[in-house]
Design a protein around this motif. Structure first.
Motif, PDB file in Angstrom:
ATOM      1  N   VAL A  67       4.377 -10.615  16.600  1.00 27.58           N
ATOM      2  CA  VAL A  67       5.262  -9.456  16.501  1.00 27.58           C
ATOM      3  C   VAL A  67       6.320  -9.606  17.581  1.00 27.58           C
ATOM      4  CG1 VAL A  67       3.653  -7.854  15.405  1.00 27.58           C
ATOM      5  CG2 VAL A  67       3.583  -8.132  17.883  1.00 27.58           C
ATOM      6  N   PRO A  75      -2.929  -8.124  13.062  1.00 26.79           N
ATOM      7  CA  PRO A  75      -1.698  -7.353  12.901  1.00 26.79           C
ATOM      8  C   PRO A  75      -1.927  -5.849  12.947  1.00 26.79           C
ATOM      9  CG  PRO A  75      -2.393  -8.211  10.785  1.00 26.79           C
ATOM     10  CD  PRO A  75      -3.339  -8.786  11.800  1.00 26.79           C
ATOM     11  N   LYS A 251      11.539   3.706  15.696  1.00 26.62           N
ATOM     12  CA  LYS A 251      10.367   4.271  15.037  1.00 26.62           C
ATOM     13  C   LYS A 251      10.732   5.618  14.411  1.00 26.62           C
ATOM     14  CE  LYS A 251       5.603   5.741  16.051  1.00 26.62           C
ATOM     15  NZ  LYS A 251       5.740   7.187  15.780  1.00 26.62           N
ATOM     16  N   VAL A 271       9.947   0.816  12.504  1.00 26.66           N
ATOM     17  CA  VAL A 271       8.618   1.303  12.150  1.00 26.66           C
ATOM     18  C   VAL A 271       8.782   2.364  11.073  1.00 26.66           C
ATOM     19  CG1 VAL A 271       6.458   2.330  12.945  1.00 26.66           C
ATOM     20  CG2 VAL A 271       7.812   0.916  14.513  1.00 26.66           C
ATOM     21  N   GLU A 302      12.098  -7.167  11.815  1.00 27.75           N
ATOM     22  CA  GLU A 302      10.700  -6.994  11.434  1.00 27.75           C
ATOM     23  C   GLU A 302      10.464  -5.541  11.032  1.00 27.75           C
ATOM     24  OE1 GLU A 302       8.124  -8.477  14.511  1.00 27.75           O
ATOM     25  OE2 GLU A 302       8.988 -10.491  14.414  1.00 27.75           O
ATOM     26  N   TYR A 304       7.380  -2.654  10.538  1.00 27.96           N
ATOM     27  CA  TYR A 304       6.005  -2.228  10.776  1.00 27.96           C
ATOM     28  C   TYR A 304       5.773  -0.899  10.067  1.00 27.96           C
ATOM     29  CZ  TYR A 304       7.150  -5.279  14.756  1.00 27.96           C
ATOM     30  OH  TYR A 304       7.614  -6.302  15.539  1.00 27.96           O
ATOM     31  N   ASP A 306       3.251   2.769  10.304  1.00 26.35           N
ATOM     32  CA  ASP A 306       2.136   3.551  10.830  1.00 26.35           C
ATOM     33  C   ASP A 306       1.921   4.775   9.956  1.00 26.35           C
ATOM     34  OD1 ASP A 306       3.816   5.641  11.635  1.00 26.35           O
ATOM     35  OD2 ASP A 306       3.330   5.491  13.743  1.00 26.35           O
ATOM     36  N   ALA A 323       5.109  -5.466   5.376  1.00 26.83           N
ATOM     37  CA  ALA A 323       5.015  -5.126   6.793  1.00 26.83           C
ATOM     38  C   ALA A 323       4.560  -6.334   7.594  1.00 26.83           C
ATOM     39  CB  ALA A 323       4.048  -3.963   6.999  1.00 26.83           C
ATOM     40  N   ARG A 324       5.114  -6.503   8.784  1.00 33.51           N
ATOM     41  CA  ARG A 324       4.653  -7.556   9.690  1.00 33.51           C
ATOM     42  C   ARG A 324       3.336  -7.151  10.345  1.00 33.51           C
ATOM     43  NH1 ARG A 324       6.700 -11.974  12.704  1.00 33.51           N
ATOM     44  NH2 ARG A 324       8.080 -12.159  10.888  1.00 33.51           N
ATOM     45  N   ALA A 325       3.181  -5.853  10.604  1.00 33.50           N
ATOM     46  CA  ALA A 325       1.968  -5.338  11.242  1.00 33.50           C
ATOM     47  C   ALA A 325       1.920  -3.840  11.010  1.00 33.50           C
ATOM     48  CB  ALA A 325       1.957  -5.645  12.739  1.00 33.50           C
ATOM     49  N   VAL A 326       0.774  -3.233  11.317  1.00 26.84           N
ATOM     50  CA  VAL A 326       0.625  -1.784  11.263  1.00 26.84           C
ATOM     51  C   VAL A 326       0.316  -1.260  12.655  1.00 26.84           C
ATOM     52  CG1 VAL A 326      -0.255  -1.943   8.898  1.00 26.84           C
ATOM     53  CG2 VAL A 326      -1.869  -1.759  10.812  1.00 26.84           C
ATOM     54  N   LEU A 327       0.536   0.036  12.830  1.00 25.64           N
ATOM     55  CA  LEU A 327       0.143   0.717  14.057  1.00 25.64           C
ATOM     56  C   LEU A 327      -0.846   1.815  13.699  1.00 25.64           C
ATOM     57  CD1 LEU A 327       3.457   0.057  14.290  1.00 25.64           C
ATOM     58  CD2 LEU A 327       3.071   0.979  16.574  1.00 25.64           C
TER      59      LEU A 327
END
Length: 384
Positions: A67, A75, A251, A271, A302, A304, A306, A323-327
């Protein structure tokens, strides 16, 4: 329910519910108004179905990714959440240490109980900083300078809090942030002695929130933000971009309309977030909004997500949609409440194990193998 017996995030939530006073649990668990968006965030994930893919050698698997150029073991990042102090006296220090122990990123909130330098040290280079702009914009340069000096790797500008949402559980409970031990809470705390002792011990030992290191009175800034949030303008974004040399994340994006300009203004990641259903009620779930944002960003930044992530399969679905990653926010706060740093680590371990298992069963040896072909919506034929 003991934390050691928790086999999923719902169990962790139940362990926290049994330990926390009702008002504190509701502050973490609740959303805005009728909580439609709060529940929709989770329901929308359930409407997405996953297609197993056999005949693939997944003997060796890896959930590792990057990330903003920073390697992470899984991720799943830890979202910025204010008020961690009410869950456990070690608050942000425990969360940061858990992120370091599990090789992921903790996004530290402006609303904090410990000074940002101590949190950055506990995170061991795995911390980003979430910024609420102060009402007095002249304070922004000093805040950003202090964040940079502490070693935070990225700055996360939250843009969906022009005012705070109508959090009706808190209003019914008479809860005011920052939470203090008022008579009603003291009465509830008497029935939760383990929490009460922890809370009072923390009240004695904690340094003043946002100590004035470097000549900046951040306590006053924090109280100002809680009392009077202010909208973020394009001019504010440009000013922050000029002040901050590192990666910049925005975000609170829920649609594609502004994504092109965000990237043009120098934003490195967005985000997709509705603030966990705690701001405007009745907006789309984040996983519903995700595909259009990914398309609009078109690989130039990128993306993300959440909101609503409660299973490793939810992580898989978000990755499949771009998504590259989640929160995650509430899940780790419940872990913190139930077991301090170990509880946060338990939440990350559960999600990691579930994601790894889901990847194996869908024929994905690496995160890069996860794509939209894995998904279909309930009631529709599955894809290839």
């Amino acid at each position: 329910m003991r934390l050691s017996r928790a086999v999923n995030l719902a169990d962790v939530r139940e362990a926290a519910r049994r330990r926390l006073p009702r008002a504190v649990f509701d502050t973490i668990d609740g959303g805005a108004e009728d909580e439609l968006t709060l529940h929709r965030n989770e329901a929308a994930f359930r409407d997405l179905l996953v297609t197993p893919r056999p005949f693939t050698d997944v003997t060796t698997r890896s959930t590792r990714t990057e990330v903003l150029g920073q390697p992470v073991a899984v991720p799943v990042l830890l979202a910025p959440t204010g008020g961690a102090r009410v869950a456990h006296r070690h608050a942000e220090l425990a969360v940061a240490a858990a992120a370091a122990a599990r090789d992921t990123v903790y996004v530290q909130s402006t609303v904090t109980s410990y000074d940002l330098e101590s949190v950055a040290e506990a995170a061991g280079g795995r911390a980003w900083y979430q910024l609420y702009l102060p009402e007095q914009r002249a304070q922004t340069p000093a805040m950003v300078e202090r964040v940079a000096a502490a070693g935070y790797r990225a700055l996360v500008l939250t843009v969906d809090t022009a005012v705070f949402g109508g959090r009706e559980r808190d209003r019914r409970n008479g809860t005011v942030l920052p939470i203090r031990l008022r008579p009603g809470l003291a009465l509830q705390g008497a029935s939760r002695p383990a929490w009460a002792v922890d809370f009072l011990r923390g009240a004695v030992r904690l340094p003043g929130p946002w100590s004035a290191a470097g000549g900046l009175s951040v306590r006053a800034t924090q109280e100002q933000i809680l009392a009077s949030p202010s909208p973020v303008t394009w001019a504010d974004l440009a000013r922050v971009r000029a002040l901050w040399d590192g990666p910049l994340v925005v975000k609170g994006v829920l649609g594609p309309e502004q994504c092109g300009r965000l990237v043009d203004e120098g934003v490195d990641a967005v985000v997709v977030s509705n603030h966990g259903g705690r701001q405007l009620d009745g907006v789309p779930a984040t996983v519903e909004a995700l595909p259009a944002v990914v398309e609009a960003v078109a690989g130039r930044a990128e993306v993300y997500l959440d909101g609503g992530v409660r299973r490793g399969t939810d992580v898989l679905k978000a990755l499949a949609l771009g998504a590259r990653a989640v929160l995650v926010g509430r899940p780790y706060l419940f872990g913190l409440a139930a077991g301090g740093q170990a509880g946060v680590e338990r939440v990350l371990d559960l999600l990691h194990a579930e994601l790894d298992r889901a990847m194996a069963l869908t024929g994905c040896a690496t995160v890069a193998d996860v794509d939209e072909r894995l998904l279909t919506r309930a009631g529709r034929p599955s894809g290839g």
